[in-house]
Every structure is written in structure tokens, then in C-alpha cells.
Write an enzyme that holds these catalytic residues in place. Sequence first.
Site, PDB file in Angstrom:
ATOM      1  N   LYS A 109       0.847  -1.201   0.000  1.00  0.00           N
ATOM      2  CA  LYS A 109       0.000   0.000   0.000  1.00  0.00           C
ATOM      3  C   LYS A 109       0.882   1.251   0.000  1.00  0.00           C
ATOM      4  O   LYS A 109       0.644   2.200  -0.747  1.00  0.00           O
ATOM      5  CB  LYS A 109      -0.945  -0.007   1.220  1.00  0.00           C
ATOM      6  N   GLN A 169      -4.686  -1.303   9.439  1.00  0.00           N
ATOM      7  CA  GLN A 169      -4.623  -2.661   8.907  1.00  0.00           C
ATOM      8  C   GLN A 169      -5.240  -3.654   9.891  1.00  0.00           C
ATOM      9  O   GLN A 169      -4.922  -3.643  11.081  1.00  0.00           O
ATOM     10  CB  GLN A 169      -3.163  -3.024   8.588  1.00  0.00           C
ATOM     11  N   ASP A 196     -11.386   2.638   3.696  1.00  0.00           N
ATOM     12  CA  ASP A 196     -11.706   1.210   3.637  1.00  0.00           C
ATOM     13  C   ASP A 196     -13.211   0.995   3.446  1.00  0.00           C
ATOM     14  O   ASP A 196     -13.648  -0.075   3.035  1.00  0.00           O
ATOM     15  CB  ASP A 196     -11.321   0.536   4.970  1.00  0.00           C
TER      16      ASP A 196
HETATM   17  N1  GUN Z   1      -6.833  -6.744   6.201  1.00  0.00           N
HETATM   18  C1  GUN Z   1      -7.101  -7.546   5.144  1.00  0.00           C
HETATM   19  N2  GUN Z   1      -7.731  -6.838   4.170  1.00  0.00           N
HETATM   20  C2  GUN Z   1      -7.862  -5.579   4.638  1.00  0.00           C
HETATM   21  C3  GUN Z   1      -8.424  -4.401   4.090  1.00  0.00           C
HETATM   22  O1  GUN Z   1      -8.956  -4.362   2.975  1.00  0.00           O
HETATM   23  N3  GUN Z   1      -8.360  -3.286   4.891  1.00  0.00           N
HETATM   24  C4  GUN Z   1      -7.808  -3.302   6.127  1.00  0.00           C
HETATM   25  N4  GUN Z   1      -7.809  -2.175   6.823  1.00  0.00           N
HETATM   26  N5  GUN Z   1      -7.286  -4.408   6.661  1.00  0.00           N
HETATM   27  C5  GUN Z   1      -7.313  -5.519   5.920  1.00  0.00           C
END
Ligand code: GUN
Length: 302
Positions: free
Chosen positions: A54, A98, A121
Site C-alpha cells: 500500500k 490494517q 476502507d
Molecule cells: N486486512 C485484510 N484486508 C484488509 C483491508 O482491505 N483493509 C484493512 N484495513 N485491513 C485488511
Amino acid sequence: MGAKIISGTEFRKEILDEISTEVNYIKEKHGVVPGLVTILVGENPASVSYVSLKIKTANEIGFKEVQENRPEDISEEDLLALIDKYNRDDTIHGILVQLPLPKHIDEKRVIYAIDPDKDVDGFHPVNVGRLMIGGSEVKFPPCTPAGIQEMIVRAGIKTEGAEVVVVGRSNIVGKPIANMLLQKSPGANATVTVVHTRTRDMAAHCKRADILIVAAGVPGLVKPEWIKPGACVIDVGVNRVGEKISEKTGKKVPILKGDVDFDAAKEIAGAITPVPGGVGPMTITMLMRNTLRSLKFKLGIA
Ligand code: GUN
């Protein structure tokens, strides 16, 4: 006849180029760039790997990227205070915490603490509600479902009137993608069925699907004979089934398998996403798009 392979890797490049062009335009015209903060708690290997990607992507397309790594034993109050700091920071338009978080932290409390207008998100209940209403109410469609819809549209798959079957009812994928594809809007207007662990005859439903979206987290769950000839199959499963040594780096890497038996399914389907290289790359791409959207909402140009 082999299916058309829908490549998330190719669409990612195309979409990131589009985002990058917009970032440059906004920077020139308004003197600002999208700002994203990534908050990582602990050192879960999968989370570390996702967050690194990311950060790398955000930097490549000209975003301001702030990394906040915290130890596994951070208190809930300290994490909430960190979120509050970025809720009030005008240079930050997207806050990503995350998941999963360590057990002593209430994930729900953390998600609810994020300003819904920075919740890129799309997990905050306000954004879940906006998505349910649809149309111009939608601010941040959650990243994996948004990536799925984008792939379907860009691959030229018709959704209008299509029978869509979604396997899995998670809050992150199954429920939102079902909701998005039934909306009265372009790239949607489908008839949607959701099947899950208590469905009586999953195979019978899948066999009717023009578009089959599988997000169950069970490797090889969908059998080739469940697929209608010519159907579009979107495999959201990313299951770590072992480890191998990478030929490129010489390091240990996970062996990933989808929820669909790709080799057999591609002989029956009309179009199919691979694992890896299908839905996965689209999720991060949509996170970038949501962060750009957040800035555009703020500037009144969304
Ligand atoms: N953990 C696994 N997929 C995601 C996601 O799309 N967003 C976040 N914040 N954590 C994750």
C-alpha cells in the site's frame, strides 16, 4: 475452449495511470495531493506485506504517505488517540488501520473512531449505510468489492439482468458486493443470490450463475461442474496452502490458492480471474482511488 483471463495486474496498471494523471492535475490546479496514513499494529507477516505494498503504491502515484507502525502491545486508548490525531490532520484524506488487530483491542471501537469522511476502507457503519442506499450517497465503496465490480465492467461483462451468485456473506466482501450489484446503476442492475455455509444446495445455485463471485476462504470449494458454461468467475479466495522458494528472490514465499479450481474451471467458464493476479491487485488500487475521492470530495470536485 479456454476462458478469457481477467487480469487484475493489467487493470491495476491502467487505473493507477488514470489516478496518477488526476493527482498531477489536482496538484497543479489546487496545490494539494491526496494524503494517506497507514497504521500497522504488530508484525503479522501478511499484514506487513499488504501494508508495504500500500505504501509503495501510494508513493508511486504521488500521494503523501505517512507510515505509523506500532508495537503489538499498544493500548487501545493510544491507538484511538493516534486515529484522532489524523482525523484532525487536514493533509490526510484517508486513514487505514490494517486488520486484524491484536486480541486486546476492540476492532469495532477502532473502526468507529475513524472519521467516516476519511474511512477509505469503507468499513465505518456510516459508509456501510451510504453503500446500502446507493447512487450519489456512496462515498467509499469497500476496496475488494469495488475492485470486483471494476474488473467486471472493464472486462466488458454485462451485469444488467444477469444472474449473480455470491458465495460467502462476510462484511468485507460478500454482503457489500451483493448490495452493489443489485443497485439501480451502471455496472449493476443484476439479480443477486447470496449463498453461505447454511445454504441447502450451494451447487444448484452456482450452476445458475452468469457471474459467480466466490469469497468463502475455502481452497477449491467451487467444483468445475458447479460452473455454467461461459459464465464469468471471480475468485476472491487468497488461501495460503504452503510455502515455496521464490525463483526471483530466493526467499520463502507463500503458495496461494483460490476458492475455485482454476485449471479445471478455465475450461468451462467464459472469463475467470486467476489467483494470484486477479482480485488481489485491485484491492489496493481501489484504496488509492478512494483516497483520491476523499480529497476530491473535500475540494468539491468529486
Ligand atoms: N486486512 C485484510 N484486508 C484488509 C483491508 O482491505 N483493509 C484493512 N484495513 N485491513 C485488511
